[in-house]
Design an enzyme around this catalytic site. Sequence first.
Site, mmCIF file in Angstrom:
data_model
loop_
_atom_site.group_PDB
_atom_site.id
_atom_site.type_symbol
_atom_site.label_atom_id
_atom_site.label_comp_id
_atom_site.label_asym_id
_atom_site.label_seq_id
_atom_site.Cartn_x
_atom_site.Cartn_y
_atom_site.Cartn_z
ATOM 1 N NE ARG A 21 -8.669 -10.234 1.917
ATOM 2 C CZ ARG A 21 -8.225 -9.209 1.157
ATOM 3 N NH1 ARG A 21 -8.359 -8.069 1.561
ATOM 4 N NH2 ARG A 21 -7.803 -9.431 -0.115
ATOM 5 N N GLY A 30 20.207 9.445 -15.631
ATOM 6 C CA GLY A 30 21.246 8.363 -15.560
ATOM 7 C C GLY A 30 22.153 8.518 -16.529
ATOM 8 C CG MET A 68 27.495 12.506 -21.187
ATOM 9 S SD MET A 68 28.318 12.716 -22.870
ATOM 10 C CE MET A 68 27.277 14.077 -23.319
ATOM 11 C CB SER A 81 -16.331 -9.578 -6.477
ATOM 12 O OG SER A 81 -15.180 -9.010 -6.092
ATOM 13 N N GLY A 85 -11.564 -12.127 -7.853
ATOM 14 C CA GLY A 85 -10.284 -12.234 -6.858
ATOM 15 C C GLY A 85 -9.202 -12.285 -7.409
ATOM 16 C CB THR A 86 -7.295 -10.069 -9.566
ATOM 17 O OG1 THR A 86 -7.421 -9.079 -8.638
ATOM 18 C CG2 THR A 86 -8.181 -9.785 -10.690
ATOM 19 C CG ASN A 87 -5.354 -10.419 -4.208
ATOM 20 O OD1 ASN A 87 -4.725 -9.683 -5.034
ATOM 21 N ND2 ASN A 87 -5.770 -10.283 -3.183
ATOM 22 C CG ASP A 88 -6.723 -16.872 -4.177
ATOM 23 O OD1 ASP A 88 -5.685 -17.352 -3.800
ATOM 24 O OD2 ASP A 88 -7.625 -16.385 -2.919
ATOM 25 C CD GLU A 104 -11.273 -16.039 -4.699
ATOM 26 O OE1 GLU A 104 -10.191 -15.361 -4.170
ATOM 27 O OE2 GLU A 104 -11.860 -16.598 -3.609
HETATM 28 C C1 PEP Z 1 -8.208 -12.359 -3.955
HETATM 29 O O1 PEP Z 1 -7.814 -13.633 -4.129
HETATM 30 O O2 PEP Z 1 -8.166 -11.436 -4.880
HETATM 31 C C2 PEP Z 1 -9.057 -11.760 -2.794
HETATM 32 C C3 PEP Z 1 -9.449 -10.621 -2.828
HETATM 33 O O3 PEP Z 1 -9.015 -12.790 -1.756
HETATM 34 P P1 PEP Z 1 -7.845 -13.109 -0.645
HETATM 35 O O4 PEP Z 1 -6.962 -12.177 -1.010
HETATM 36 O O5 PEP Z 1 -8.469 -12.676 0.655
HETATM 37 O O6 PEP Z 1 -7.555 -14.237 -0.977
HETATM 38 MG MG MG Z 2 -8.953 -14.946 -2.550
#
Ligand code: PEP
Ligand code: MG
Length: 896
Positions: free
Chosen positions: A571, A105, A107, A773, A775-778, A754
Amino acid sequence: MIKWVYSFGADQNEGSTGMRNLLGGKGANLAEMASIGLPVPPGFTITTEVCTAFYDNQQRYPDDLTAQVNDALARVERAVGLRFGDRANPLLVSVRSGARVSMPGMMDTVLNLGLNDDTVEGLAAAAGDPRFAWDSYRRFIQMYGSVVLDVDHHLFEEVIDQIKLETGAIEDTSLSADDWRHVVAEYKALVAEKTGKPFPADPHEQLWGAIGAVFGSWENQRAITYRRLHDIPAAWGTAVNVQAMVFGNMGENCATGVCFTRDPSTGENMFYGEYLVNAQGEDVVAGIRTPQPLSKSVAKPDEIPLETAMPAAYAQLLAVRETLEQHYKDMQDIEFTVQSNKLYMLQTRNGKRTAAASLRMAVEMANDGLIDRAEAVRRVNPSSLDQLLHPMLDPAVPRTALARGLPASPGAATGTVVFSADEAESRAAKGEAVILVRIETSPEDIHGMHAARGILTTRGGMTSHAAVVARGMGRPCVAGAGEIRVDYMAQTLSTGGHTIQVGEVITLDGATGEVFAGSVPMIEPALSGDFGTLMEWADGCRRMGVRANADTPMDAETARKFGAEGIGLCRTEHMFFDPERISAVRQMIMAPDERGRRDALALLLPFQREDFRRLFTIMAPLPVTIRLLDPPLHEFLPHADSELAEIAQALGTDMETLHRRMAELAEANPMLGHRGCRLAITFPEIYETQTRAIIEAAVIVRRDNIDVRPEIMIPLVGAAAELARLRDLVVRTADAVLKEAAATIPYTVGTMIELPRACVTADKIAAHADFFSFGTNDLTQTTLGLSRDDAAKFLGEYVRLGIYPSDPFVTLDQEGVGALIQQAVRLGRQAKPGLKIGICGEHGGDPSSVGFCHTQGFDYVSCSPFRVPIARLAAAQAVLREIRAKAAAPQPEVAR
Ligand code: PEP
Ligand code: MG
């Protein structure tokens, strides 16, 4: 006094490769090459600290910079026996930017700086060639005019086109000294008209103008975009390299070229590059003339390789190739110039490469003893494996070939044709797959190249901008498809009687260079050879296990193919959505009482049992973690009246009752509502039935002598008491089933972590769990208070502003979510030493998050099947990083 300027070449090398943060990649490597005896024209590097100081200080240079630049320039003058601005023997220099990492990007380069109406005569006399001198002069005004003074470069091209028209010349090479002199006059008039000032004649003013332009370009829009896409901090700054010119355009025994010490597309150990006789650097990249190959072995009959044209220079280059690979122990991307049959090195850097090439080179270099296996594992970027795991065109399917260009970056892509980067970006933002088609690309197009699935250009070679950038981005690219004519005005491309309009679909095969009309079916890649070898070496390094998130037999099979060591998350709700079962699911939800729910669950049980039986069979003898039902029940209900009527009929109830029940189930905030383990606190029969299905399936499989290891996982636990109750339910049910079947099958019961509350009370929860385990999404959603379904609308802006370093749903927020995880691991293992810990959120397949999990002592990560190899490699690299960090850490003093 701070040292702002570092010299290189002619026996004064003040820098080295290790100083790339200060000198930028280009400057550090010029010094390094010179210090190992390679022929580097002398010069100096103005450090990245000057850039930082410049921006910290209202765009003013440090006071003593001028003096240091003058000293360094005087040294170059002495070294080459020429003087900057001297009429008789003028020193000319190149000025190039050079950040820590190469940044298209910014010069790039100004060549021939120091020319004016006086010095051009000196150059003509010294070279004995006025044509060369005037051509160099006009090149200088053209480059300086466009990159420093911002005059549109097309305007310069128009001047040349006009003179060619007047003189009847077709090639630039047929223009005479007088023609170029005329062009120079026209260029100067053009610059004066566009900038309101005469073109600067004073070489020192030219030099400081170019230096200012390099520092200025660090903050231009293209550089900012590139930095954002590649996570490059603005604070790094760029260096400026000023170097004595050598000329590749001083006659037929001169040349310029770029090459890679190995093939950057395939990784093959062959010398790979292009050169042009009697030309300067930008001619090769610009694709104006067709470059020729280096070696006889790859030359086509009508091509003249460097090996034939300039055997002495070729021999020098081969020796340099060997020296550089042995020294850097990596594939190098080299720029060189030959002046009067003598070779000069202008740049070396670790070459950009495709994932396939990176893999092959790492494995071959380790097998050849150039690097060790650990280094080979370190070399391959885990995210880049994505490129290899992606589908390719199905060779068995007939297709309509439109054209063939160069196979510039592998992989296949199908999408609608667009002709501008902006349109590529805007259509892609709406979810459309697009192919960006350009005559050639430039740094202005980077955002569109990033947004596109594939890139097609009609001009330029394997080292053209499009090819290099696409390879770096992992986008399939066909470059230089010269038979295609692109008409930007009409928004069409045409070739061989076909005309494709904007918005029509084409397919690219970046591995062969072919372009096809319409879409072509793709097939899964086969993984073997170098991929398998590297994965084996990675597996030998890593400590954490890698599992897959898999819900179906097909997922499970893919997961095993990619080396998953079990299922970390199945799931079960996905099994509920199956059309055959959904009606029973809906009956279960709508049932007015437990009896009704149990009846409906009894219908579901055989389906679930069969699902689990298949999963256990495919995965045996590996562990399978099955998560009991998680989402809120209303997600399974239809919204259309016709479908509701069907349920009413099946249940023998009326629409009004159904609507009432729907209203009862509706939630304002379902993600925080009646879901996860809360469903089973109120309706235990759901988990009871699922447990029965799991254990009955295990019993069936076990009877066939298949090793089975069910792990039953309870989601969304916030309080230890929830898990205590549900564990009791699961264990009672499981043990009852085993007793009925007179079987003993080991199973475990664990929980997802989670919710923040679960993290901070993990010691109490651990008392009832065989495993955690994450659940890092929640956990990300609940820790940051950001809806995982809606946040994308504004998260991009957060990342752009640097509020979060990256999307926290993609890369774990180590500072926030990570701190909770750390606490949960500590508390969990404090209460239960040896507690098994894993992760099954999306982050389980993200390399830097995998690295974090390793540092926290996780036992395994689990991710989508396609990301399993990425996680395997990332987990290995985490170990290698740890070993390096330990080795680098100061040793504790031993008491005497
Ligand atoms: C989560 O929450 O990280 C997870 C694996 O469960 P789900 O995405 O199904 O809520
Ligand atoms: Mg979850």
